[in-house]
Design a protein around this motif. Structure first.
Motif, short mmCIF file in Angstrom:
data_model
loop_
_atom_site.label_atom_id
_atom_site.label_comp_id
_atom_site.label_asym_id
_atom_site.label_seq_id
_atom_site.Cartn_x
_atom_site.Cartn_y
_atom_site.Cartn_z
N UNK A 72 -8.30 9.26 19.69
CA UNK A 72 -8.34 8.47 18.46
C UNK A 72 -8.36 6.70 18.58
N UNK A 108 -0.47 2.32 -3.26
CA UNK A 108 -1.14 3.54 -2.19
C UNK A 108 -2.17 4.42 -2.57
N UNK A 112 -5.56 3.87 -0.46
CA UNK A 112 -6.20 5.11 0.27
C UNK A 112 -7.64 5.32 -0.16
N UNK A 118 -1.47 1.16 3.76
CA UNK A 118 -0.39 0.29 3.28
C UNK A 118 0.80 -0.03 4.15
N UNK B 121 2.86 5.71 4.12
CA UNK B 121 1.79 6.45 3.67
C UNK B 121 2.34 7.62 3.22
N UNK B 122 1.41 8.00 2.10
CA UNK B 122 2.08 9.15 1.14
C UNK B 122 1.15 10.50 1.36
N UNK B 129 -2.93 16.57 4.40
CA UNK B 129 -2.66 15.52 4.18
C UNK B 129 -1.94 14.84 5.28
N UNK B 133 -2.90 12.03 8.16
CA UNK B 133 -2.23 10.82 8.16
C UNK B 133 -1.66 10.48 9.40
N UNK B 135 -2.72 11.78 12.17
CA UNK B 135 -3.90 11.43 13.29
C UNK B 135 -4.37 10.06 12.93
#
Lengths: 372, 372
Positions: A72, A108, A112, A118, B121-122, B129, B133, B135
């Motif tokens: 990563x 957000x 994205x 954010x 984050x959402x 998802x 996120x 990751x």
DNA sequence: TTGAAAGCGGTACCAT
DNA sequence: ATGGTACCGCTTTCAA
């Protein structure tokens, strides 16, 4: 010291696919390059620039190695190397307030969509704290700083905030404010005044003549603008000042509650409609009326502002002005990213007439008290 | 390329205090050091390690220079150099949902108390998802990753998520989950089952005998746990299964609305209390009842779960179970920071009995339909 | 106490 | 297309 010990220098140890080792250090690009038997530079290209200038065979090997190793990329390192980050920093007054969380949601979304993450911080409705946060945030070198919160009049702090943001912009940062216009930065503004004005006109047309207006402290621009807009609308509809009672209170539910109690105590005196500058306050008003034995919507009409989700769940459903907060959030990101210098975007609002302001008011000449 | 052109190499140009120049590059520690006539290293020490090993005279000069230049340390560079950041990464299912924004507020509080900033984050309620996120977030090397969201049964993705988090922890990261226990990480759990059970017992004691239970999809653990807890409480109070009607629907307000409509259509059949597994759903239920000409609280009692703020503003005020979400948030940060490996902390809930479930139910034998 | 210098994990330019 | 390498801004040894 932690990064040097357990890692092989250049393939000295045979590579192993196992992840079981308790190695406390994360996989670096160098590891991937070594594993794929290419140079650091090539690995970087393979991972970033699509297929640009990398033989597909090598690229595949790099990708495979990265996947195998669970690589990563280190965002901080990328940021230092590139001199910029992929984040938008958001400062809100209060996350728990649906007003700001709706804005946060919009931001957000937009972020994205642009591949940005954010970072959100909470200023607790304190201009001072807001300033400190912006200062700290600058250190993260975000692409965008968005500040969402009603301007609160506070000269000195405001000036410092302007300085801070100006410095930020001078170093290539982008900003957007979600609040009242007035600061020299791109601003998204909810058209509070016009929304309130339209509401007032609509209510006047519906036949309401005598009003009580419940607002928050004048320092809070949002409150002030709505208040002024409403009276402007009344004036334009030919409603005299003597038919308007004002009460100033807290910008909260209990502020609304208290104000309504006061109103009832001193006698409604023919007031047909109570306008509170926020739904939260309006809901407090309704509860207070009911506690006083009055039926909102029948004995007195009530209207609010914001169209929060519970506006349709209270009884009677609340007449209010919808504010597209989520759009305000996305718009702020768009505005910050665009090259419109210091533009102000006005977000239009929508009036929703519901059961709390029935069409036919309690006729006209009722000089003393409500119908009993 | 942008960093090389306009900056002086080593005091070749006279330093100037003016900020008026349109220089697009921000002030670095080197600039401060030069300005203060000390080495980079000394400047760094002066700014960080308090007074540790820096002559106070030099330290003052550095501090002054930093202030004069408006120096803000580059967080990314600090992070790469130190190998760690000062952030907590928060993944929520939906910011606009008061449930999660309350949690976010708690986390923000706790984070700021520890000098950390929150990046939010959402995940949009999608396990997939959520995984992506996490990751991506790993790349930011946050000190803590907190994931807030009801587990949704989804074997494969869940396994990948576990892997990802495990790798993160292996490289020194800290985590906390706010959801149901079950994953091998420190977890803060709202005691949904017990809360629902207590509610059920309380209602049974109040005299209610026949129930409808409206819940969401079983995949959503929060819904399932509350549902099960409620029936467990009923069972413990001696209420037979034949006195319980179940309706499964969406975990939303309109889900509640629809379910109540269905219930009314098929005939209430003596049902005295409707329990919806969330306040939002319960409010939908109340509106549906009213639309069908029934008065919630009088014709049928209604209870919910969460104690969202509007629970006291609907009419009648809603009986529900309070969930201290904000505390759950702060607790999550505390837990992540502590060295309790894989501990699970249960957050207790509180039952609030309000007007929607009046003490004396509509007596007992009313086999057909509601009172009309 | 202080400065020089070796990293941190990447990016991107420059030859090859 | 590829590898070598200078550099991003800062922290932290290591000598002096």
């Amino acid at each position: 010291m932690s990064a040097l010990d357990s890692r092989s220098e250049s393939g000295a140890t045979p590579r192993r696919t196992r992840v079981t080792d308790p190695e406390p250090v994360s996989v670096t690009l160098q590891d991937v390059a070594t594993e794929a038997r290419v140079s650091l530079a090539t690995a970087s290209r393979a991972l970033n620039g699509g297929s640009r200038g990398v033989r597909s065979e090598n690229r595949d090997r790099v990708l495979a190695a990265a996947a195998r190793l669970g690589y990563v990329p280190n965002a901080s390192a990328q940021a230092t190397a590139k001199g910029s980050t992929q984040t938008v920093a958001l400062v809100v007054s209060d996350v728990a307030d649906p007003y700001y969380s709706a804005i946060a949601a919009g931001i957000t979304d937009a972020a994205e969509a642009n591949g940005l993450v954010v970072t959100m911080t909470v200023a607790d409705r304190s201009p001072r704290r807001e300033l400190e946060l912006v200062r700290g945030l600058r250190g993260h070198r975000p692409q965008i700083i968005v500040i969402a919160g009603s301007r609160i009049d506070d000269g000195a702090t405001e000036r410092e905030l302007i300085d801070e943001l100006a410095q930020y912009r001078a170093t290539g940062g982008r900003t957007a404010l979600i609040s009242q216009p007035g600061l020299p930065f791109p601003t998204v503004t909810v058209d509070n005044a016009r929304g309130a004005e339209t509401l007032a006109r609509t209510m006047a047309e519906a036949g309401y003549r005598r009003y009580a207006i419940i607002c928050g402290p004048n320092r809070i621009r949002t409150s002030l603008d709505r208040c002024r807009g409403f009276t402007a609308g009344l004036r334009a509809s030919g409603i005299e000042a003597e038919d308007q009672v004002f009460i100033q209170t807290q910008f909260t539910r209990s502020g609304g509650y208290d104000a309504a109690c006061e109103l009832v105590e001193r006698g409604l005196d023919g007031i047909e409609l109570i306008f509170a500058v926020s739904d939260t306050m309006a809901i407090g008003v309704m509860t207070a009326l009911r506690d006083a034995g009055l039926e909102p919507g029948r004995d007195v009409a009530v209207a609010g502002f914001d169209d929060i989700s519970s506006a349709i769940d209270v009884v009677p459903a609340l007449t209010t002005v919808e504010v597209p907060l989520r759009e305000a959030g996305t718009e702020a990101v768009r505005l910050a990213l665009s090259d419109d210098e210091n533009r102000t975007v006005r977000i239009p609002t929508t009036v929703h007439v519901r059961a709390s302001t029935p069409r036919a008011p309690t006729s006209s000449p009722a000089p003393t008290g409500p119908s009993t």
